[in-house]
Write a protein that holds these residues in place. Sequence first.
Motif, short mmCIF file in Angstrom:
data_model
loop_
_atom_site.label_atom_id
_atom_site.label_comp_id
_atom_site.label_asym_id
_atom_site.label_seq_id
_atom_site.Cartn_x
_atom_site.Cartn_y
_atom_site.Cartn_z
N GLN A 199 9.94 -2.40 -5.81
CA GLN A 199 10.04 -1.70 -4.53
C GLN A 199 9.02 -0.57 -4.45
O GLN A 199 8.40 -0.35 -3.42
CB GLN A 199 11.47 -1.16 -4.34
N LEU A 200 8.84 0.14 -5.56
CA LEU A 200 7.84 1.22 -5.59
C LEU A 200 6.45 0.64 -5.29
O LEU A 200 5.70 1.20 -4.48
CB LEU A 200 7.83 1.91 -6.96
N ALA A 201 6.12 -0.49 -5.93
CA ALA A 201 4.81 -1.10 -5.69
C ALA A 201 4.65 -1.46 -4.22
O ALA A 201 3.60 -1.21 -3.61
CB ALA A 201 4.64 -2.34 -6.58
N ALA A 202 5.71 -2.02 -3.63
CA ALA A 202 5.65 -2.39 -2.21
C ALA A 202 5.49 -1.14 -1.34
O ALA A 202 4.69 -1.13 -0.39
CB ALA A 202 6.92 -3.15 -1.82
N VAL A 204 4.17 1.73 -2.24
CA VAL A 204 2.82 2.27 -2.45
C VAL A 204 1.81 1.49 -1.62
O VAL A 204 0.98 2.07 -0.92
CB VAL A 204 2.45 2.23 -3.96
N LEU A 205 1.91 0.16 -1.65
CA LEU A 205 0.98 -0.66 -0.87
C LEU A 205 1.15 -0.36 0.61
O LEU A 205 0.17 -0.29 1.36
CB LEU A 205 1.21 -2.15 -1.15
N ALA A 229 -4.13 -0.38 5.08
CA ALA A 229 -5.35 -1.16 5.18
C ALA A 229 -6.46 -0.59 4.31
O ALA A 229 -7.46 -1.24 4.06
CB ALA A 229 -5.81 -1.23 6.63
N GLY A 230 -6.27 0.64 3.84
CA GLY A 230 -7.33 1.31 3.08
C GLY A 230 -7.56 0.72 1.71
O GLY A 230 -8.57 0.99 1.07
N ILE A 231 -6.64 -0.11 1.25
CA ILE A 231 -6.75 -0.63 -0.11
C ILE A 231 -7.99 -1.53 -0.26
O ILE A 231 -8.32 -2.29 0.60
CB ILE A 231 -5.48 -1.39 -0.53
N GLY A 232 -8.65 -1.34 -1.39
CA GLY A 232 -9.85 -2.11 -1.66
C GLY A 232 -11.11 -1.38 -1.25
O GLY A 232 -12.19 -1.68 -1.72
N ALA A 233 -10.96 -0.37 -0.40
CA ALA A 233 -12.14 0.38 0.05
C ALA A 233 -12.61 1.34 -1.02
O ALA A 233 -11.85 1.68 -1.90
CB ALA A 233 -11.81 1.15 1.32
#
Length: 255
Positions: A240-243, A245-246, A251-255
């Motif tokens: 749940q923490l991982a979810a 956090v994501l 949408a910024g992830i990977g940038a």
Amino acid sequence: MKVIAISNHKGGVAKSTTAANLAASLALDGHSVLAVDTDPQAHATILLGCDPAEIAHDLEDVIVHGLATSEAIVSTRIPGLDLLPASLGLARLDLALVGMARREDRIGRALGRVAERYELAVLDLPPSLSLTALSALAAATHIIAPVSADRLALAALGTFVGWLNEFRSEDVVHAEFLGVLRTMTTRGSRATQATFEALQGSGLPLFETPVPKRVAVEDNVADGVLAVEGAGPVGDAYRQLAADVLGKLGAGIGA
Ligand SMILES: Nc1ncnc2c1ncn2[C@@H]1O[C@H](COP(=O)(O)OP(=O)(O)O)[C@@H](O)[C@H]1O
Ligand SMILES: [Mg+2]
């Protein structure tokens, strides 16, 4: 690459457990993740299946001796999860940083060299106000502070947040404080309830799902597995923490 630091100035609040399980959960969810152990106690390294006595290289070799960051990274048993491990010799890094120019930038620069390879880095921090901890916090884009269900952990959080604000105003730390993660909670316990109420009153962001206290965590350590590699309430809480956090990184992830 987003860089998430797991930090609080107290030992035993489940920082290393959180760093290892969060990193593993994000990787099991399909993301490319680098776990970075910045604590000479090397607990996250051990939890991720490496023996610190057999580690060839750590952040000290990278920062002090000019080793390429990629040379210090090892793969783990979890697909998609690599580790920049700690050896017991990592304690020397703090002494070396004292004499270095732009010391608070050093971990960030070391990680910057592999930033193209990972969507996320999860940093396990030492329980101290050390230069290594400061450099790790300066490298972070996001911070999560685990707080176990007791007054001492809460007091440590107060010190930590004060310190963070000081370094934020000095323009050294820029990370967004993602939230406090309640750990080792026990339903019906007065300490757990009191900690929760104090945190609610603090105005700090909180992750909604606490990580319950379970003896299974110690059994997992003995068996060399992580909670998120199996079923059970602790694994569920870290998934749940991982979810969450994501969700917060969006949408910024990977940038
Ligand atoms: N949810 C939990 N339930 C029971 N024990 C836990 C839990 N999370 C962590 N622990 C145990 O508590 C101890 C401290 O955890 P650790 O992650 O090493 O904390 P820190 O990195 O903050 O010092 C370890 O022995 C760990 O196995
Ligand atoms: Mg630790």
